[in-house]
Design an enzyme around this catalytic site. Structure first.
Site, mmCIF file in Angstrom:
data_model
loop_
_atom_site.group_PDB
_atom_site.id
_atom_site.type_symbol
_atom_site.label_atom_id
_atom_site.label_comp_id
_atom_site.label_asym_id
_atom_site.label_seq_id
_atom_site.Cartn_x
_atom_site.Cartn_y
_atom_site.Cartn_z
ATOM 1 N N ASP A 124 -0.861 -6.281 -0.511
ATOM 2 C CA ASP A 124 -1.181 -5.598 0.723
ATOM 3 C C ASP A 124 -2.953 -5.376 0.823
ATOM 4 O O ASP A 124 -3.275 -4.909 -0.069
ATOM 5 C CB ASP A 124 -0.747 -4.153 1.137
ATOM 6 C CG ASP A 124 0.412 -4.298 1.807
ATOM 7 O OD1 ASP A 124 0.828 -5.449 2.618
ATOM 8 O OD2 ASP A 124 1.046 -3.158 2.128
ATOM 9 N N GLU A 129 -1.598 -5.534 8.750
ATOM 10 C CA GLU A 129 -0.779 -5.092 9.546
ATOM 11 C C GLU A 129 -1.615 -5.416 11.047
ATOM 12 O O GLU A 129 -2.795 -5.360 11.065
ATOM 13 C CB GLU A 129 -0.617 -3.482 9.478
ATOM 14 C CG GLU A 129 -0.030 -3.107 8.165
ATOM 15 C CD GLU A 129 0.083 -1.767 8.001
ATOM 16 O OE1 GLU A 129 -0.327 -0.935 8.890
ATOM 17 O OE2 GLU A 129 0.577 -1.154 7.001
ATOM 18 N N LYS A 178 -1.128 -9.630 2.937
ATOM 19 C CA LYS A 178 -0.404 -9.125 3.900
ATOM 20 C C LYS A 178 -1.294 -7.956 4.549
ATOM 21 O O LYS A 178 -1.917 -7.306 4.046
ATOM 22 C CB LYS A 178 1.026 -8.336 3.577
ATOM 23 C CG LYS A 178 1.534 -7.795 4.724
ATOM 24 C CD LYS A 178 3.108 -7.262 4.432
ATOM 25 C CE LYS A 178 3.304 -6.114 3.785
ATOM 26 N NZ LYS A 178 2.735 -5.032 4.358
ATOM 27 N N ASP A 192 0.907 -1.205 0.076
ATOM 28 C CA ASP A 192 0.120 0.012 -0.109
ATOM 29 C C ASP A 192 0.847 1.298 -0.225
ATOM 30 O O ASP A 192 0.600 2.431 -0.174
ATOM 31 C CB ASP A 192 -1.100 -0.110 1.180
ATOM 32 C CG ASP A 192 -0.264 -0.207 2.377
ATOM 33 O OD1 ASP A 192 0.883 -0.217 2.687
ATOM 34 O OD2 ASP A 192 -0.987 -0.017 3.392
ATOM 35 N N SER A 193 2.269 1.078 0.153
ATOM 36 C CA SER A 193 3.160 2.109 -0.147
ATOM 37 C C SER A 193 2.753 2.648 -1.722
ATOM 38 O O SER A 193 3.446 3.964 -2.103
ATOM 39 C CB SER A 193 4.740 1.769 -0.078
ATOM 40 O OG SER A 193 4.745 0.529 -0.865
ATOM 41 N N GLU A 208 8.988 -3.880 10.484
ATOM 42 C CA GLU A 208 9.402 -2.493 10.195
ATOM 43 C C GLU A 208 9.928 -1.553 11.097
ATOM 44 O O GLU A 208 9.060 -1.336 11.964
ATOM 45 C CB GLU A 208 8.178 -1.991 9.252
ATOM 46 C CG GLU A 208 8.253 -0.606 8.535
ATOM 47 C CD GLU A 208 7.333 -0.106 7.629
ATOM 48 O OE1 GLU A 208 6.461 -0.879 7.038
ATOM 49 O OE2 GLU A 208 7.820 1.078 7.053
HETATM 50 O O1 KIV Z 1 3.448 -1.148 1.561
HETATM 51 C C1 KIV Z 1 4.848 -1.521 1.494
HETATM 52 O O2 KIV Z 1 5.407 -1.182 0.689
HETATM 53 C C2 KIV Z 1 5.059 -2.331 2.604
HETATM 54 C C3 KIV Z 1 6.447 -2.584 2.848
HETATM 55 C C4 KIV Z 1 7.328 -1.257 3.373
HETATM 56 C C5 KIV Z 1 6.958 -3.737 3.803
HETATM 57 O O3 KIV Z 1 4.113 -2.591 3.453
#
Ligand code: KIV
Length: 286
Positions: free
Chosen positions: A85, A116, A114, A46-47, A183
């Site tokens: 994510d 959190e 993934k 989600d970056s 992280e």
């Molecule tokens: O969203 C992302 O890029 C991440 C990484 C920093 C692990 O969760």
């Protein structure tokens, strides 16, 4: 055709003492480049919000964004494990919705999702796993909780917080996550978590003691507006892109582009060679 990585390979790599190499990607060509470079895991993170969409944080990234970019990356990734994510509020509100949203990312081409959080997310982790979808956890600094955490700060610096993180890591590992992203965690704590867990850890700003490492692709290739201290930039594609576009702009302004080489002749409609300064009605117009 090379064999596709699965979540089971993450533990195999760890058992073989081989560091897991992971990187984010957001588009088909990026997925293809990362896959061809031989990484083990590609994450559609989600970056995406900050890296690609110009958003100030991860909180505005939607399921539709993640679905579209997961599908795009999936078209370029044929060997690495593709993980996507679950974005903010796609799994925290309702368990049925969490499973449905995880399923949307799998249908878009991911092989795992993934999410959190630790103990608070155990019900979501269990329900998604019960639907047959592998889950990767994410502890330490969790960007979807940036306001609660008071900014992007290292987590687990004092013993009480470190112990808490260990408990959270053990709990999600016991629930069945295939790996845990750590992280912005002190290196000694990340090494301790890595030692006590029987699933691999993948670090970002968590030191060399993790079972693997992950970086945001745009930090690595010089396309981020601001590269955090935890990353290393291996190429400056931002500068290369600006140089290329400036050269093109210069050529257009001086008339050096296009030449006859980049132009079509008028065969088929009776024209001659190249019409100077104008587009040629072409056979390639759909
Ligand atoms: O969203 C992302 O890029 C991440 C990484 C920093 C692990 O969760």
């Amino acid at each position: 055709m090379p064999k596709r990585m699965t979540v089971l390979d993450l533990s195999r790599l760890r058992a073989a003492g081989r560091p897991i190499v992971a990187v984010t990607a957001y588009t088909t060509p990026e997925g293809r480049c990362c896959d061809e470079a031989g990484v083990d895991l590609v994450l559609v993170g989600d970056s995406l919000g900050r890296a690609v969409l110009g958003l100030p944080d991860e909180l505005r990234v939607t399921m539709a964004d993640m679905e579209r970019h997961t599908a795009a990356v999936a078209r370029g990734v044929h060997r690495a494990l593709l993980v996507a994510d679950l974005p903010f509020l796609s799994y925290q509100v309702d368990l049925g919705q969490a499973v449905r949203n995880a399923g949307r990312l799998i249908r878009a081409g991911a092989a795992a999702v993934k999410l959190e959080g630790g103990m608070a997310q155990l019900p979501a982790i269990e329900r998604i796993l019960a639907a047959g979808i592998p889950v990767i956890g994410h502890l330490g600094f969790t960007p979807q909780s940036v306001h609660l955490l008071g900014g992007a700060r290292v987590q687990g610096r004092v013993r009480k917080d470190a112990d808490r993180l260990l408990v959270e890591a053990r709990a999600i590992a016991a629930a069945g996550v295939s790996a845990v992203v750590l992280e912005m965690v002190p290196a000694a704590l990340a090494a301790e978590v890595t030692r006590v867990l029987d699933v691999p850890t993948i670090g970002i700003g968590a030191g060399p003691g993790c079972a693997g490492q992950i970086l945001v692709l745009y930090d690595l290739i010089g396309l981020s507006a601001r590269v955090p201290r935890l990353a290393r930039t291996y190429a400056d594609l931002g500068a290369a892109m600006a140089t290329a576009v400036a050269a093109y702009a210069g050529d257009v302004r001086t008339g050096a582009f296009p030449t006859a080489e980049q132009s079509h002749d008028g065969r088929g409609w009776g024209g001659t060679a190249v019409v100077e300064g104008a587009g040629v009605p072409g056979e390639d117009v759909p």
